[in-house]
Every structure is written in C-alpha cells, then in structure tokens.
Design a protein around this motif. Sequence first.
Motif, PDB file in Angstrom:
ATOM      1  N   SER A 113       0.831  -1.197   0.000  1.00 35.07           N
ATOM      2  CA  SER A 113       0.000   0.000   0.000  1.00 35.07           C
ATOM      3  C   SER A 113       0.866   1.247   0.000  1.00 35.07           C
ATOM      4  CB  SER A 113      -0.906   0.011   1.233  1.00 35.07           C
ATOM      5  OG  SER A 113      -0.118   0.105   2.413  1.00 35.07           O
ATOM      6  N   VAL A 114       0.232   2.410  -0.196  1.00 35.30           N
ATOM      7  CA  VAL A 114       0.954   3.682  -0.115  1.00 35.30           C
ATOM      8  C   VAL A 114       1.524   3.871   1.281  1.00 35.30           C
ATOM      9  CG1 VAL A 114       0.693   6.191  -0.177  1.00 35.30           C
ATOM     10  CG2 VAL A 114      -0.317   4.787  -1.985  1.00 35.30           C
ATOM     11  N   ALA A 115       0.744   3.524   2.308  1.00 32.28           N
ATOM     12  CA  ALA A 115       1.235   3.668   3.681  1.00 32.28           C
ATOM     13  C   ALA A 115       2.455   2.786   3.910  1.00 32.28           C
ATOM     14  CB  ALA A 115       0.130   3.309   4.674  1.00 32.28           C
ATOM     15  N   ALA A 116       2.418   1.563   3.387  1.00 31.81           N
ATOM     16  CA  ALA A 116       3.568   0.666   3.530  1.00 31.81           C
ATOM     17  C   ALA A 116       4.769   1.203   2.769  1.00 31.81           C
ATOM     18  CB  ALA A 116       3.203  -0.729   3.032  1.00 31.81           C
ATOM     19  N   LEU A 117       4.525   1.808   1.607  1.00 33.53           N
ATOM     20  CA  LEU A 117       5.609   2.402   0.830  1.00 33.53           C
ATOM     21  C   LEU A 117       6.243   3.557   1.584  1.00 33.53           C
ATOM     22  CD1 LEU A 117       7.254   2.868  -1.751  1.00 33.53           C
ATOM     23  CD2 LEU A 117       5.285   4.102  -2.699  1.00 33.53           C
ATOM     24  N   ASP A 118       5.418   4.437   2.133  1.00 33.62           N
ATOM     25  CA  ASP A 118       5.954   5.575   2.886  1.00 33.62           C
ATOM     26  C   ASP A 118       6.763   5.108   4.089  1.00 33.62           C
ATOM     27  OD1 ASP A 118       4.883   7.457   1.174  1.00 33.62           O
ATOM     28  OD2 ASP A 118       3.061   7.750   2.349  1.00 33.62           O
TER      29      ASP A 118
ATOM     30  N   MET B  99      -1.769   0.482  -8.789  1.00 31.82           N
ATOM     31  CA  MET B  99      -1.592   1.293  -7.595  1.00 31.82           C
ATOM     32  C   MET B  99      -1.320   2.751  -7.990  1.00 31.82           C
ATOM     33  SD  MET B  99      -2.166  -0.661  -5.058  1.00 31.82           S
ATOM     34  CE  MET B  99      -1.396   0.076  -3.603  1.00 31.82           C
ATOM     35  N   PRO B 100      -1.404   3.690  -7.034  1.00 35.13           N
ATOM     36  CA  PRO B 100      -1.299   5.118  -7.378  1.00 35.13           C
ATOM     37  C   PRO B 100      -0.001   5.499  -8.078  1.00 35.13           C
ATOM     38  CG  PRO B 100      -2.208   4.855  -5.177  1.00 35.13           C
ATOM     39  CD  PRO B 100      -1.768   3.492  -5.619  1.00 35.13           C
ATOM     40  N   SER B 101      -0.133   6.486  -8.956  1.00 36.65           N
ATOM     41  CA  SER B 101       1.002   7.054  -9.672  1.00 36.65           C
ATOM     42  C   SER B 101       0.956   8.560  -9.520  1.00 36.65           C
ATOM     43  CB  SER B 101       0.938   6.682 -11.156  1.00 36.65           C
ATOM     44  OG  SER B 101       1.827   7.466 -11.932  1.00 36.65           O
ATOM     45  N   PHE B 102       2.122   9.208  -9.462  1.00 35.31           N
ATOM     46  CA  PHE B 102       2.166  10.661  -9.419  1.00 35.31           C
ATOM     47  C   PHE B 102       1.825  11.282 -10.778  1.00 35.31           C
ATOM     48  CE2 PHE B 102       5.408  10.625  -5.714  1.00 35.31           C
ATOM     49  CZ  PHE B 102       4.367  10.593  -4.800  1.00 35.31           C
TER      50      PHE B 102
END
Length: 345
Positions: A14-19, A329-332
């Motif tokens: 997830s994004v949280a795991a990535l951060d 998953m999200p991309s900038f």
Amino acid sequence: MLLSRDNLPATVESVAALDDLLARPTKALIDDLNRVDGDIMILGVAGKMGPTVAALAKAALPARRVIGVARFSDPPVKKWLEARGIETISCDLMDEAAIATLPKAPNIIFMAGRKFGAEGDLALTWAMNAHVPALVAQAFPKSWIVAFSTGCVYPFVPVTGGGATEDEPPNPPGEYAQSCIGRERMFEYFSQKFGTPGRLFRLNYAIDLRYGVLHDIASKVIQGQPIDVTISHVNVIWQGDAAAQALRCLAHCDSPTSPINISGHQILAVRELANKFGQRFRRAPVFSGTETPTAWLTNTALAVKLFGEPVVDIDRLIGWTADWVARSMPSFGKPTKYEVADGRY
C-alpha cells in the motif's frame, strides 16, 4: 525496525507501507547522522523526494529537530510531515527577506528547483535553479549544505564505459541542465567565499514506486505503448537509498563544496528492463527509436566507497515496480522524461 538487505519485503502492499519503507533508516545512516551536530533543515521539502528525506531524518534521529521548508501549495504534504514529527515552515524561497527569517540550522539539505515544464518558462527555471541557490548560500554561510543537483549536468558518455565520474567537466545539452550547472556554481562560489562545507548531490534517477524510470517503462509495457530506446541505458536507485545517502553526505562534506554522483552502481539497458517487465506481465514490449551509443550515465564509485552499495538492488526494484503497476496502484503521473535526448523537458 532498521532497514537491511535481509528484511526487505517481497512486495509493497500500500501507499502507507511504501511511505514507511522509504522512511526506515539503516544503522549506517544513524551512525553517520550521530556524527553531525544540530538541527537538520530541508529547503524545498514538498517535492516528490523531500518528504522521504525529512521522514527518514526524523526516523533516524527522533530526538533531533527536523524542519521542512516550502511554500506548501499542496496542504496535505504539510499535514503528512507534521504527523511524523517534522516541523514545517511556509516560505517562498524566491523572497530574500523570507529566507532571512528562517532558523540558522547548522545542517541544510537543499532540494528546491524546477525541472518539469522547464522549457515553458526558462526565465523562471533559471531563477529557481540559480538565483535561489545564491540567496540560500549567502543566507547560511556557516551551515553545512548538501545541495541536490542532477547527473544531467554531464555530457552524454559512451554506454560501454563506466559512466561519467565527478572529474568529467559539465557540458550538457538544453537550458534545464545548464541552469543546474548555474545552481552548482552558485553554491561553489559562496562555499569558496565563506568556507561553507558542502556536497553537490548529482542524482539520477530515484525510484519511488509511484514514479521513476522503472515506473515509466513498466506502465508502457503493460499498456502496450511504445518504449523509446533512443536513450538506451540508465542508472537508477531506490529513493530510500538516495535519501539516506543525501543525509549521510552531511557527515562527508568538503570545503569548498564538491560533487558526488548518486545512483545505482549498474548501467542498465532500457530494452532489457522492458523485456524483464514483459516477462512478468506476459506481454511483449513495443519499442521505438534506435539505440544511440551514448547516454546520461554516471559512475558512482565514490558514493560506493563512502556508503557501500544501495540496500535495494535492481532485481528487487523491478519486482516491486511490476507488482505495483500490475495492481494499478497510485502514480504521481509525472514521467521522468529519461528518453529526452536534447535536454528540452
């Protein structure tokens, strides 16, 4: 938990795991930062990589004051930083009077600059990339300053060589890269004038699963879009490794300031990277263009000598990126434009 090669996850869920992963320090980072006295201030913290640098600094030194400075035109970034214990200050770095009000932090990571859309307003690009560094260098003559730059300051070099070393004279195509030389020259000049210790952090290319060269290539492969191989080879590095090396540079500054190349230690063929993603996606990549014998490539022997090889290797980066892209998953949504050969971004 400290980051090491032995405890990297198989995937990033997830994004949280990535951060969280990007902000996990290594013992080597903690050891180097413990050799550095005083607060750490990150100028231009709200860009793509700035939050990682700030969060990593705070995770490595939880008792130390870490300050993030930006205009914060995107309010969620400010909230994200503050939730991690990072002090934030809103400041327009084009305003000399505003810079004068900032804390005189003994350690500065300078990340402000302009790349995307640089050709649309070249005067602004030069102001951000050369004028602002001059203002900052004069405002903090007694600080240790690690200034982000780019490997694009070098000329193209043969892909069969080892990449440009720090001794290669800058001579790039395009005004964006020339303005980055302007940034370096301003920090060099005032470092010589004031004796300010520093490093010129010549980075290419940082990999966050939401953007970067690998994200660009993987996305095109899975969507069946053509991959331009004119710029046939690249260097890449995990953003967490790049951020850690930027912070560790504070313990390895020179007076006057000097350049250091930061990237992965391998030179990678774009076609081969695309084929590896194609194997994972079970989709044959589509290619365009003809490989040229030269590219923007750097030799990172000095960084490897000081910091060791990056913790996250290329096979792990390919696996993480393939999984991330396959799950949509999200991309900038900000292509690196690594394939641009004329320096016009």
